[in-house]
Design a protein around this motif. Structure first.
Motif, short mmCIF file in Angstrom:
data_model
loop_
_atom_site.label_atom_id
_atom_site.label_comp_id
_atom_site.label_asym_id
_atom_site.label_seq_id
_atom_site.Cartn_x
_atom_site.Cartn_y
_atom_site.Cartn_z
N ARG A 1 0.90 -1.22 -0.21
CA ARG A 1 0.01 -0.23 0.10
C ARG A 1 1.05 1.43 0.10
O ARG A 1 1.73 1.25 0.94
N VAL A 2 0.72 2.02 -0.97
CA VAL A 2 1.55 3.27 -1.37
C VAL A 2 0.63 4.43 -1.14
O VAL A 2 -0.45 4.42 -1.72
N LEU A 3 0.89 5.42 -0.60
CA LEU A 3 0.39 6.74 -0.54
C LEU A 3 1.36 8.05 -0.84
O LEU A 3 2.39 8.15 -0.40
N SER B 1 -5.00 5.42 6.76
CA SER B 1 -4.53 4.81 5.50
C SER B 1 -3.77 3.39 5.59
O SER B 1 -4.13 2.55 4.52
N ALA C 1 -1.05 2.94 4.99
CA ALA C 1 0.04 2.58 3.83
C ALA C 1 1.34 1.86 4.35
O ALA C 1 1.78 2.33 5.41
N VAL D 1 4.76 5.76 2.33
CA VAL D 1 4.09 7.06 2.37
C VAL D 1 5.21 8.08 1.64
O VAL D 1 6.32 8.30 2.18
#
Length: 95
Positions: A7-9, A34, A36, A39
């Motif tokens: 998971r990338v933000l 999130s 994430a 980040v």
């Protein structure tokens, strides 16, 4: 347990003085909520680096690419003055 997703933000954080503290807190909450793994923040100012580094929920979960002590260094030297980038990486990814 094997993980199969990352998971990338990524956000542009242009941090004008207007409501800066309120917006920094909103960003902190967004990052935590999130969940994430990575980040990536652009247009980060030194004050935001220090804010995030001082928050236990951020510091316990993430490694920061710029230390709070180095935030006032010029961008060319790895800091965030006047603006820079900041990456937060989930600690368990670094181990």
């Amino acid at each position: 347990m094997t993980r199969h997703e990352l998971r990338v933000l990524t956000l542009n954080c242009w941090f004008d003085d207007y409501e800066q503290d309120t917006r920094a807190e909103g960003l902190r909450k967004l990052i935590i909520d999130s969940a994430a793994d990575i980040v990536m923040l652009q247009e980060v100012v030194p004050k935001l680096v220090r804010f995030l580094a001082a928050r236990p929920d951020i510091a316990e979960r993430y490694m920061l690419s710029t230390a709070a002590a180095d935030a006032d260094q010029p961008t060319s030297a790895g800091g965030c003055d006047p603006y820079g980038v900041l990456m937060l990486v989930l600690r368990e990814l670094g181990s």
